[in-house]
Design a protein around this motif. Sequence first.
Motif, PDB file in Angstrom:
ATOM      1  N   SER A   1      11.823  54.285  85.876  1.00  0.00           N
ATOM      2  CA  SER A   1      12.641  53.660  86.920  1.00  0.00           C
ATOM      3  C   SER A   1      12.040  53.825  88.305  1.00  0.00           C
ATOM      4  N   GLU A   2      10.788  54.247  88.386  1.00  0.00           N
ATOM      5  CA  GLU A   2      10.172  54.547  89.681  1.00  0.00           C
ATOM      6  C   GLU A   2       8.957  53.652  89.935  1.00  0.00           C
ATOM      7  N   ALA A   3       8.706  53.342  91.210  1.00  0.00           N
ATOM      8  CA  ALA A   3       7.501  52.635  91.629  1.00  0.00           C
ATOM      9  C   ALA A   3       6.515  53.674  92.154  1.00  0.00           C
ATOM     10  N   VAL A   4       5.427  53.908  91.423  1.00  0.00           N
ATOM     11  CA  VAL A   4       4.446  54.941  91.781  1.00  0.00           C
ATOM     12  C   VAL A   4       3.386  54.341  92.702  1.00  0.00           C
ATOM     13  N   PRO A   5       3.178  54.905  93.913  1.00  0.00           N
ATOM     14  CA  PRO A   5       2.197  54.358  94.847  1.00  0.00           C
ATOM     15  C   PRO A   5       0.767  54.700  94.417  1.00  0.00           C
ATOM     16  N   GLY A   6      -0.135  53.727  94.571  1.00  0.00           N
ATOM     17  CA  GLY A   6      -1.527  53.956  94.221  1.00  0.00           C
ATOM     18  C   GLY A   6      -2.466  53.094  95.046  1.00  0.00           C
TER      19      GLY A   6
ATOM     20  N   GLU B   1      10.231  63.842  96.045  1.00  0.00           N
ATOM     21  CA  GLU B   1      10.509  63.806  94.614  1.00  0.00           C
ATOM     22  C   GLU B   1      10.371  65.200  93.994  1.00  0.00           C
ATOM     23  N   TRP B   2      11.356  65.586  93.176  1.00  0.00           N
ATOM     24  CA  TRP B   2      11.315  66.885  92.498  1.00  0.00           C
ATOM     25  C   TRP B   2      11.399  66.656  90.990  1.00  0.00           C
ATOM     26  N   VAL B   3      10.238  66.685  90.331  1.00  0.00           N
ATOM     27  CA  VAL B   3      10.183  66.452  88.895  1.00  0.00           C
ATOM     28  C   VAL B   3       9.207  67.418  88.271  1.00  0.00           C
ATOM     29  N   GLU B   4       9.188  67.457  86.944  1.00  0.00           N
ATOM     30  CA  GLU B   4       8.213  68.295  86.233  1.00  0.00           C
ATOM     31  C   GLU B   4       6.843  67.641  86.376  1.00  0.00           C
ATOM     32  N   ARG B   5       5.981  68.300  87.176  1.00  0.00           N
ATOM     33  CA  ARG B   5       4.770  67.672  87.678  1.00  0.00           C
ATOM     34  C   ARG B   5       3.784  67.227  86.605  1.00  0.00           C
ATOM     35  N   THR B   6       3.409  68.129  85.717  1.00  0.00           N
ATOM     36  CA  THR B   6       2.334  67.809  84.781  1.00  0.00           C
ATOM     37  C   THR B   6       2.734  66.711  83.808  1.00  0.00           C
ATOM     38  N   ALA B   7       3.901  66.844  83.179  1.00  0.00           N
ATOM     39  CA  ALA B   7       4.330  65.842  82.210  1.00  0.00           C
ATOM     40  C   ALA B   7       4.504  64.487  82.873  1.00  0.00           C
ATOM     41  N   ARG B   8       5.090  64.469  84.062  1.00  0.00           N
ATOM     42  CA  ARG B   8       5.303  63.218  84.776  1.00  0.00           C
ATOM     43  C   ARG B   8       3.963  62.595  85.174  1.00  0.00           C
ATOM     44  N   GLY B   9       3.055  63.431  85.680  1.00  0.00           N
ATOM     45  CA  GLY B   9       1.753  62.920  86.090  1.00  0.00           C
ATOM     46  C   GLY B   9       0.973  62.331  84.933  1.00  0.00           C
TER      47      GLY B   9
ATOM     48  N   GLY C   1     -21.367  50.785  91.634  1.00  0.00           N
ATOM     49  CA  GLY C   1     -20.748  49.515  91.278  1.00  0.00           C
ATOM     50  C   GLY C   1     -19.520  49.676  90.410  1.00  0.00           C
ATOM     51  N   TYR C   2     -18.974  50.909  90.348  1.00  0.00           N
ATOM     52  CA  TYR C   2     -17.781  51.189  89.559  1.00  0.00           C
ATOM     53  C   TYR C   2     -16.518  50.773  90.332  1.00  0.00           C
ATOM     54  N   SER C   3     -15.398  50.818  89.643  1.00  0.00           N
ATOM     55  CA  SER C   3     -14.086  50.782  90.267  1.00  0.00           C
ATOM     56  C   SER C   3     -13.517  52.203  90.281  1.00  0.00           C
ATOM     57  N   ALA C   4     -12.558  52.440  91.165  1.00  0.00           N
ATOM     58  CA  ALA C   4     -11.889  53.746  91.217  1.00  0.00           C
ATOM     59  C   ALA C   4     -10.415  53.511  91.534  1.00  0.00           C
ATOM     60  N   VAL C   5      -9.573  54.433  91.097  1.00  0.00           N
ATOM     61  CA  VAL C   5      -8.139  54.281  91.328  1.00  0.00           C
ATOM     62  C   VAL C   5      -7.514  55.660  91.475  1.00  0.00           C
ATOM     63  N   ALA C   6      -6.530  55.771  92.366  1.00  0.00           N
ATOM     64  CA  ALA C   6      -5.838  57.049  92.593  1.00  0.00           C
ATOM     65  C   ALA C   6      -4.349  56.789  92.723  1.00  0.00           C
ATOM     66  N   LEU C   7      -3.557  57.734  92.255  1.00  0.00           N
ATOM     67  CA  LEU C   7      -2.102  57.689  92.396  1.00  0.00           C
ATOM     68  C   LEU C   7      -1.638  58.875  93.227  1.00  0.00           C
ATOM     69  N   ASP C   8      -0.556  58.707  93.968  1.00  0.00           N
ATOM     70  CA  ASP C   8       0.117  59.870  94.553  1.00  0.00           C
ATOM     71  C   ASP C   8       0.744  60.661  93.414  1.00  0.00           C
ATOM     72  N   ALA C   9       0.382  61.929  93.276  1.00  0.00           N
ATOM     73  CA  ALA C   9       0.962  62.776  92.243  1.00  0.00           C
ATOM     74  C   ALA C   9       2.451  63.003  92.513  1.00  0.00           C
ATOM     75  N   PRO C  10       3.220  63.366  91.503  1.00  0.00           N
ATOM     76  CA  PRO C  10       4.639  63.652  91.717  1.00  0.00           C
ATOM     77  C   PRO C  10       4.840  64.669  92.844  1.00  0.00           C
ATOM     78  N   GLY C  11       5.720  64.330  93.790  1.00  0.00           N
ATOM     79  CA  GLY C  11       6.019  65.227  94.892  1.00  0.00           C
ATOM     80  C   GLY C  11       5.000  65.227  96.003  1.00  0.00           C
TER      81      GLY C  11
ATOM     82  N   GLU D   1       1.915  49.324  93.786  1.00  0.00           N
ATOM     83  CA  GLU D   1       2.976  50.136  93.189  1.00  0.00           C
ATOM     84  C   GLU D   1       2.986  49.878  91.696  1.00  0.00           C
ATOM     85  N   LEU D   2       3.012  50.957  90.933  1.00  0.00           N
ATOM     86  CA  LEU D   2       2.997  50.883  89.476  1.00  0.00           C
ATOM     87  C   LEU D   2       4.376  51.265  88.945  1.00  0.00           C
ATOM     88  N   PRO D   3       5.073  50.360  88.255  1.00  0.00           N
ATOM     89  CA  PRO D   3       6.374  50.731  87.705  1.00  0.00           C
ATOM     90  C   PRO D   3       6.231  51.658  86.503  1.00  0.00           C
ATOM     91  N   VAL D   4       6.821  52.842  86.589  1.00  0.00           N
ATOM     92  CA  VAL D   4       6.831  53.801  85.485  1.00  0.00           C
ATOM     93  C   VAL D   4       8.266  54.277  85.330  1.00  0.00           C
TER      94      VAL D   4
END
Length: 230
Positions: free
Chosen positions: A23-28, A87-95, A70-80, A18-21
């Motif tokens: 006031s929210e903990a963003v799952p990744g 979650e209902w937020v402005e998707r692009t700016a939040r992402g 041999g790279y690393s990769a990372v993904a986040l759940d996008a807003p909503g 979980e990434l704190p952004v």
Amino acid sequence: MEILSEKIEMGVVEQRFELPVDSEAVPGIRWHPEGAKVPRPTILIGHGGTQHKRVPNVLGLARRFVRHLGYSAVALDAPGHGERIREWVERTARGMAEWRALLDRLDEEGHGPRYGYWGVSMGTAIGLPFVAAEPRIGAAVLGLAGLGNRPGAERFELAARGLTIPILLVLQWNDELVGQTSGLALFDAIGSTEKTLHINPGGHVQIPLFERDAYESFFVRHLGSARTAA
């Protein structure tokens, strides 16, 4: 960034976090080779609309980057999406803000400076403006998107014209959501000196699996080998 769980499968370490952004903990999820040390190139993977961070195509792509390059990769759940479905937020700016916060944290942990971005469909809607504004991204694979009259279209086109990094754009010729003219207009608008367009027959979710070979070659060409010193 709080690690919630970790498992290893066939040499690939998968960490849920979980990434704190704000006031929210963003799952990744983060994937990297077992026993790997940083720094090494890291690919940010942006999933499509209605999907989530561990949908099969994202999982398969992440594991390929780890096992083949041999790279690393990372993904986040996008807003909503995913674990954030209510979650209902402005998707692009939040992402964009969340990807930027993730890069800040990866930098703190010593994962930089070689970062790439992969994201098609909604992953391009959020990712293109992000990589256009983020100097830490060195190369990006985008696609299944175009120019049009949707809300925010003018800002999206301006971001495309402001791109300077190498871009691989992937389109589907029979895409039921993105017309041929719209997709080609996006490629024309991209301001990068080095840009490549791949077009295949088929619908929106039918990108051929062999394009993954092209993604790997593209990132190695621009981000280097995992064994190359940063």
